[in-house]
Write a protein that holds these residues in place. Structure first.
Motif, PDB file in Angstrom:
ATOM      1  N   LYS A  80      -1.420   6.447   1.899  1.00 34.45           N
ATOM      2  CA  LYS A  80      -1.000   5.071   1.654  1.00 34.45           C
ATOM      3  C   LYS A  80      -1.450   4.545   0.488  1.00 34.45           C
ATOM      4  O   LYS A  80      -2.453   5.351  -0.309  1.00 34.45           O
ATOM      5  CB  LYS A  80      -2.155   4.544   2.905  1.00 34.45           C
ATOM      6  CG  LYS A  80      -1.839   4.817   4.287  1.00 34.45           C
ATOM      7  CD  LYS A  80      -2.540   4.256   5.410  1.00 34.45           C
ATOM      8  CE  LYS A  80      -2.302   4.526   6.820  1.00 34.45           C
ATOM      9  NZ  LYS A  80      -0.823   4.175   7.282  1.00 34.45           N
TER      10      LYS A  80
ATOM     11  N   LYS B 221       4.841  -3.539   6.770  1.00 36.03           N
ATOM     12  CA  LYS B 221       4.360  -2.258   7.227  1.00 36.03           C
ATOM     13  C   LYS B 221       3.872  -2.219   8.771  1.00 36.03           C
ATOM     14  O   LYS B 221       3.753  -1.118   9.420  1.00 36.03           O
ATOM     15  CB  LYS B 221       3.339  -1.445   6.352  1.00 36.03           C
ATOM     16  CG  LYS B 221       4.036  -1.424   4.863  1.00 36.03           C
ATOM     17  CD  LYS B 221       2.980  -0.948   4.103  1.00 36.03           C
ATOM     18  CE  LYS B 221       3.564  -0.856   2.404  1.00 36.03           C
ATOM     19  NZ  LYS B 221       4.523  -0.153   2.314  1.00 36.03           N
TER      20      LYS B 221
ATOM     21  N   HIS C  68      -0.858  -0.966   1.500  1.00 40.12           N
ATOM     22  CA  HIS C  68      -1.490  -0.693   2.708  1.00 40.12           C
ATOM     23  C   HIS C  68      -2.821  -1.341   2.707  1.00 40.12           C
ATOM     24  O   HIS C  68      -3.209  -1.758   3.741  1.00 40.12           O
ATOM     25  CB  HIS C  68      -1.595   0.713   3.257  1.00 40.12           C
ATOM     26  CG  HIS C  68      -0.066   1.381   3.413  1.00 40.12           C
ATOM     27  ND1 HIS C  68       0.465   1.897   2.423  1.00 40.12           N
ATOM     28  CD2 HIS C  68       0.831   1.660   4.442  1.00 40.12           C
ATOM     29  CE1 HIS C  68       1.680   2.581   2.881  1.00 40.12           C
ATOM     30  NE2 HIS C  68       1.755   2.253   3.770  1.00 40.12           N
TER      31      HIS C  68
ATOM     32  N   TRP D 187       0.575  -2.551   9.633  1.00 40.63           N
ATOM     33  CA  TRP D 187      -0.594  -1.815   9.296  1.00 40.63           C
ATOM     34  C   TRP D 187      -1.163  -2.343   7.874  1.00 40.63           C
ATOM     35  O   TRP D 187      -0.521  -2.332   7.008  1.00 40.63           O
ATOM     36  CB  TRP D 187      -0.448  -0.405   9.248  1.00 40.63           C
ATOM     37  CG  TRP D 187      -1.732   0.351   9.439  1.00 40.63           C
ATOM     38  CD1 TRP D 187      -2.109   1.010  10.446  1.00 40.63           C
ATOM     39  CD2 TRP D 187      -2.778   0.839   8.409  1.00 40.63           C
ATOM     40  NE1 TRP D 187      -3.286   1.512  10.208  1.00 40.63           N
ATOM     41  CE2 TRP D 187      -3.849   1.728   8.989  1.00 40.63           C
ATOM     42  CE3 TRP D 187      -2.770   0.552   7.008  1.00 40.63           C
ATOM     43  CZ2 TRP D 187      -4.827   2.048   8.265  1.00 40.63           C
ATOM     44  CZ3 TRP D 187      -3.975   0.952   6.202  1.00 40.63           C
ATOM     45  CH2 TRP D 187      -4.708   1.754   6.974  1.00 40.63           C
TER      46      TRP D 187
ATOM     47  N   GLY E 136      -1.191  -6.470  12.589  1.00 33.51           N
ATOM     48  CA  GLY E 136      -1.568  -4.935  12.391  1.00 33.51           C
ATOM     49  C   GLY E 136      -2.799  -4.880  11.142  1.00 33.51           C
ATOM     50  O   GLY E 136      -3.149  -4.087  10.819  1.00 33.51           O
TER      51      GLY E 136
ATOM     52  N   ARG F 283      -5.320  -3.156   5.719  1.00 26.85           N
ATOM     53  CA  ARG F 283      -6.740  -3.211   5.635  1.00 26.85           C
ATOM     54  C   ARG F 283      -6.740  -4.117   4.209  1.00 26.85           C
ATOM     55  O   ARG F 283      -6.463  -3.860   3.205  1.00 26.85           O
ATOM     56  CB  ARG F 283      -7.463  -1.976   5.410  1.00 26.85           C
ATOM     57  CG  ARG F 283      -7.107  -0.907   6.496  1.00 26.85           C
ATOM     58  CD  ARG F 283      -8.035  -1.399   7.737  1.00 26.85           C
ATOM     59  NE  ARG F 283      -7.783  -0.259   8.828  1.00 26.85           N
ATOM     60  CZ  ARG F 283      -6.902  -0.172   9.879  1.00 26.85           C
ATOM     61  NH1 ARG F 283      -6.125  -1.239   9.885  1.00 26.85           N
ATOM     62  NH2 ARG F 283      -7.157   0.730  10.766  1.00 26.85           N
TER      63      ARG F 283
ATOM     64  N   GLY G  91      -8.393   4.589   8.853  1.00 25.62           N
ATOM     65  CA  GLY G  91      -8.140   4.437  10.331  1.00 25.62           C
ATOM     66  C   GLY G  91      -8.980   4.394  11.354  1.00 25.62           C
ATOM     67  O   GLY G  91      -8.923   4.120  12.437  1.00 25.62           O
TER      68      GLY G  91
ATOM     69  N   SER H  72     -10.431   0.849  13.184  1.00 25.16           N
ATOM     70  CA  SER H  72      -9.633   0.363  14.086  1.00 25.16           C
ATOM     71  C   SER H  72      -9.950  -0.899  14.985  1.00 25.16           C
ATOM     72  O   SER H  72      -9.181  -1.533  15.601  1.00 25.16           O
ATOM     73  CB  SER H  72      -8.538   1.266  14.700  1.00 25.16           C
ATOM     74  OG  SER H  72      -9.558   2.147  15.694  1.00 25.16           O
TER      75      SER H  72
END
Length: 271
Positions: free
Chosen positions: A8, A137, A89, A139, A182, A141, A249, A252
């Motif tokens: 990522k 994407k 990401h 996804w 996401g 953070r 990950g 979550s």
């Protein structure tokens, strides 16, 4: 520990030193592709080389110089990341400055505007530029670096206090808006970490008091930060470890939270 971020792309602002650089080391070690940004090209290159040496590998570390007070440069920054790595990401926004400080009644509109432009609008511009990468994407953070000042303001730092409180609020706002896409968006609020910014503060204090920097640190802990129960300055790695978890990950079910990494500095249990 496997943070589940191998491959990522992690973008870190304010990353040529301190918390940003230490966070990049952890993420690189976990297999993330790293993009460092700040305004000093030479310092960025030194940080990138240090990260490669730390991971003892050919880690993908890129550097992009960008002034986050200029929207054109922010947009170009985001486009470069898209071109190089297909977009971000992960975004860790740590760029900022103490800004104008002193008696509230003596601070001008210009003093306030300069601090807001760096500490608040810098965060707004970067988030606006990179959130679409993560939406594409499905996804993402996004971690904002705030401060203990957001929850426990100090009277001589009113512009910085206000901006850092706004960052916590912005983080919560965006976490509600984009979790459906996401994205997980959180905030980390350190206190009195040994970084270039606090080093400069201590050097100024030492000069004002006619003491050594170490003596200035001891005085500051006793008189200005008596609730740091561990009775020392924090280290960048101690903040970076929390940030790295929030980038992973494994985080979550963490969204819209503010993590205090302050050694107990904030007095209340509920801030």
């Amino acid at each position: 520990m496997n943070l589940q971020i191998e491959g990522k792309t992690a973008v870190l602002t304010g990353a040529d030193s301190g918390i940003g650089k230490e966070t990049a080391k952890i993420l690189a070690q976990e297999g993330a592709k790293i993009v460092l940004s700040d305004i000093d090209a030479e310092a960025l290159d030194e940080a990138a080389n240090e990260i490669r040496q730390f991971t003892n590998s050919d880690t993908d570390v890129r550097t992009i110089v960008a002034d986050l007070t200029k929207i054109k440069e922010v947009n170009q920054f985001a486009e470069k990341v898209k071109t190089i790595n297909g977009g971000a990401h992960i975004l860790v926004h740590g760029a900022g400055a103490r800004g104008a400080a002193g008696d509230f009644l003596k601070l001008s509109d210009e003093d306030w505007q300069k601090t807001i432009d760096i500490d608040l609008m810098g965060a707004v511009r970067v988030a606006r530029a990179f959130i679409p990468h993560m939406q594409e994407k499905g996804w993402g953070r996004l971690i904002f670096i705030s401060s203990e000042n957001a929850l426990q303001p100090y009277e001589d730092e009113s512009p910085y206090n206000a901006c850092k409180a706004a960052i916590v609020n912005l983080s919560k706002c965006l976490s509600r808006a984009y979790s459906k896409d996401g994205l997980l968006i959180n905030c980390v609020s350190p206190a009195y970490i040994e970084t270039p910014m606090t080093n400069a503060m201590m050097e100024q204090l030492a000069e004002e008091r006619g003491t050594s920097v170490d003596e200035a640190v001891d005085w500051f802990l006793k008189n200005e930060r008596p609730h740091i129960e561990v009775q020392r300055r924090g280290q960048p790695i101690e903040v970076a470890s929390v940030i790295a978890f929030l980038c992973s990950g494994l985080s979550s079910f963490v969204n819209g939270s503010n993590y205090r990494v302050d050694g107990g500095s904030v007095e209340t249990a509920f801030g």
